[in-house]
Design a protein around this motif. Structure first.
Motif, short mmCIF file in Angstrom:
data_model
loop_
_atom_site.label_atom_id
_atom_site.label_comp_id
_atom_site.label_asym_id
_atom_site.label_seq_id
_atom_site.Cartn_x
_atom_site.Cartn_y
_atom_site.Cartn_z
N LEU A 1 0.85 -1.19 0.00
CA LEU A 1 0.00 0.00 0.00
C LEU A 1 0.89 1.24 0.00
O LEU A 1 1.94 1.26 0.63
CB LEU A 1 -0.91 0.01 1.22
N LYS B 1 1.59 -7.95 -0.72
CA LYS B 1 1.53 -9.23 -1.42
C LYS B 1 2.85 -9.47 -2.15
O LYS B 1 3.50 -8.52 -2.58
CB LYS B 1 0.49 -9.24 -2.54
N ASN C 1 -1.36 -3.01 -15.66
CA ASN C 1 -2.65 -3.45 -16.20
C ASN C 1 -3.46 -4.31 -15.24
O ASN C 1 -4.68 -4.32 -15.31
CB ASN C 1 -2.46 -4.24 -17.50
N LEU C 2 -2.79 -5.07 -14.38
CA LEU C 2 -3.55 -6.03 -13.57
C LEU C 2 -3.03 -6.22 -12.15
O LEU C 2 -3.80 -6.16 -11.20
CB LEU C 2 -3.58 -7.40 -14.29
N LEU C 3 -1.72 -6.45 -12.01
CA LEU C 3 -1.23 -6.97 -10.73
C LEU C 3 -1.37 -5.98 -9.59
O LEU C 3 -1.63 -6.37 -8.46
CB LEU C 3 0.23 -7.43 -10.88
N ALA C 4 -1.20 -4.69 -9.87
CA ALA C 4 -1.32 -3.69 -8.82
C ALA C 4 -2.45 -2.72 -9.15
O ALA C 4 -2.76 -2.50 -10.32
CB ALA C 4 -0.01 -2.92 -8.68
N ASN C 5 -3.06 -2.18 -8.12
CA ASN C 5 -4.01 -1.08 -8.31
C ASN C 5 -3.26 0.19 -7.93
O ASN C 5 -3.08 0.47 -6.74
CB ASN C 5 -5.24 -1.29 -7.42
N VAL D 1 -3.90 3.15 -7.79
CA VAL D 1 -4.58 4.18 -6.99
C VAL D 1 -4.11 4.08 -5.54
O VAL D 1 -3.92 5.09 -4.86
CB VAL D 1 -6.12 4.01 -7.06
N ILE D 2 -3.93 2.85 -5.07
CA ILE D 2 -3.60 2.65 -3.66
C ILE D 2 -2.30 1.89 -3.42
O ILE D 2 -1.81 1.85 -2.30
CB ILE D 2 -4.75 1.89 -2.92
N LEU E 1 -7.00 -11.81 -6.27
CA LEU E 1 -6.09 -10.66 -6.46
C LEU E 1 -6.59 -9.42 -5.73
O LEU E 1 -5.98 -9.01 -4.76
CB LEU E 1 -5.83 -10.38 -7.94
N ARG E 2 -7.68 -8.82 -6.22
CA ARG E 2 -8.37 -7.73 -5.52
C ARG E 2 -9.83 -7.81 -5.94
O ARG E 2 -10.12 -8.26 -7.05
CB ARG E 2 -7.84 -6.34 -5.97
N ALA F 1 -10.95 -7.09 -9.63
CA ALA F 1 -9.80 -6.96 -10.54
C ALA F 1 -9.88 -7.92 -11.73
O ALA F 1 -9.60 -7.54 -12.87
CB ALA F 1 -8.49 -7.17 -9.78
N HIS G 1 -11.24 -7.37 -16.27
CA HIS G 1 -10.52 -7.77 -17.48
C HIS G 1 -11.20 -8.93 -18.21
O HIS G 1 -10.61 -9.52 -19.10
CB HIS G 1 -9.08 -8.15 -17.13
N GLU H 1 -12.08 -0.73 -10.82
CA GLU H 1 -10.94 -1.45 -11.40
C GLU H 1 -10.82 -1.20 -12.91
O GLU H 1 -9.74 -1.26 -13.46
CB GLU H 1 -11.04 -2.95 -11.11
N GLY I 1 -10.86 6.13 -8.00
CA GLY I 1 -10.70 5.72 -6.61
C GLY I 1 -10.56 4.22 -6.47
O GLY I 1 -10.38 3.50 -7.46
N ALA I 2 -10.66 3.76 -5.20
CA ALA I 2 -10.53 2.33 -4.91
C ALA I 2 -11.36 2.02 -3.68
O ALA I 2 -11.66 2.91 -2.88
CB ALA I 2 -9.07 1.97 -4.67
N MET J 1 -11.26 -0.22 -0.34
CA MET J 1 -10.34 -0.98 0.48
C MET J 1 -11.10 -1.77 1.54
O MET J 1 -12.30 -1.60 1.71
CB MET J 1 -9.36 -0.02 1.15
N PHE K 1 -11.66 4.97 -1.04
CA PHE K 1 -10.43 5.77 -0.95
C PHE K 1 -10.14 6.44 -2.29
O PHE K 1 -10.26 5.83 -3.36
CB PHE K 1 -9.22 4.87 -0.60
N ASP L 1 -7.35 9.98 -3.64
CA ASP L 1 -6.49 11.05 -3.13
C ASP L 1 -7.30 12.35 -3.03
O ASP L 1 -8.40 12.46 -3.55
CB ASP L 1 -5.22 11.21 -3.99
#
Lengths: 80, 234
Positions: free
Chosen positions: A9, A40, A64-68, A70-71, B58-59, B62, B66, B95, B101-102, B104, B149, B151
């Motif tokens: 994060l 992770k 594209n996928l593994l991380a977001n 934004v956070i 994953l999230r 997410a 796709h 996503e 935003g997101a 959490m 969340f 910014d």
């Protein structure tokens, strides 16, 4: 080639799970622990043998996928 | 005839609920569209339902973002088709980047399943026009990851552009910290895109849309969509 991708994060994003772990550590008697953050680790094998190209590809995967983003921040480690 | 399409992902569990709620107000059959399909049939609006698409791997949202069908949902949303994402559907909208935003993990770390009060802070959008300005509605939430969340710049932009559709509040409509169930910034429960045609929200309006369910406060989300479609056609 193996890639290790660490996803955490961003600073400034509250991490309630990290906070809960920190509290649990305190309850177990581990004093002086602060700033616990949970993340992770993603491990993957790549067919590519050229490190710069592999890194660029993993970078795209993160975006594209593994991380977001934004956070989350990510860091990539390549291992032969 | 008003046609709605409901996107069904593996792990969706509110797809049938939104189908029933939608059909009750449109009077016509909704299309149920599987995640592996490549095209959404021509629709007046699209619903991304709640649930646990792809097991929340994953999230949350997410993997669904796709999936093959989402390419067409995104294209149609950009071309002007209204889209509502409820709970997991909201997570999917974030996503995909259709909304900013997101979401959490809840600040309490608990899965929260209970009724809450939300206040309609913008009733001039596709899915909210049947609510009165600042009307308080009682709707259920059921989520583990609903802690909104973004910014500061994004939050300020949402406020300036009047894109916060719903905020968590108390029964009197006051937006307080005590009324915030999950830690969402500025008590945000739902936001729209700049056009007001794309809405994402954590509460489940389909779960309180008729008296037999214990309340009707959620029904106007669906009625709003019908009014918007009729007005556009008139």
């Amino acid at each position: 080639m193996k890639a290790l991708i660490k996803i955490t994060l961003k600073n400034g994003v509250l991490d309630p799970q990290g906070k809960a772990i920190e509290n649990a550590l305190g309850a177990l008697g581990f004093d002086g622990v602060s700033g616990v953050r949970q993340g992770k680790l993603i491990e993957l094998d790549l067919a590519a043998s050229d490190a710069p190209a592999a890194r660029a590809e993993v970078e795209r995967m993160c975006q594209n996928l593994l991380a977001n983003t934004v956070i989350e921040n990510y860091s990539i480690e390549l291992v032969n | 005839m008003i046609r709605a399409s409901v996107i069904v992902f593996p792990g969706s569990n509110c797809d049938r609920d939104v189908k029933v709620a939608t059909e009750a107000v449109t009077g016509s059959k909704a299309n149920m569209v599987w995640h592996g399909d490549s095209e959404v049939p021509k629709s007046d609006f699209i619903i991304l339902p709640g649930g646990f698409s792809y097991g929340d791997y994953l999230r949350c949202g997410a993997m669904a973002a796709h999936s093959p069908i989402m390419r067409d949902v995104i294209a149609k949303a950009h071309a002007g088709t209204p889209v509502i994402g409820i709970c997991n559907g909201f997570q999917i909208l974030l996503e995909t980047g259709l909304l900013p935003g997101a979401l959490m993990r809840n600040a309490s770390l608990l899965f929260i399943c209970r009724d809450v009060f939300i206040r309609c802070d913008n009733n001039r959008t596709f899915f909210t026009n049947c609510y009165r300005e600042k009307e308080v509605a009682r709707v259920p939430i059921a989520h583990h990851d609903g802690n909104y969340f973004a910014d500061k710049a994004t939050l300020d932009c949402l406020e300036t552009e009047n894109r916060v559709a719903f905020r968590y509040c108390d029964v009197g409509g006051e937006v307080t910290e005590a009324a915030n169930p999950n830690g969402s910034q500025r008590n945000i429960a739902g936001i729209t895109d700049p056009t007001g045609r794309i809405l994402g929200l954590m509460p489940h309006p389909e779960r309180l849309f008729e008296p037999a369910l214990g309340g009707t406060d959620g029904r106007r989300v669906f009625e709003s969509a019908v009014v918007s479609v009729m007005e556009a056609a008139a």
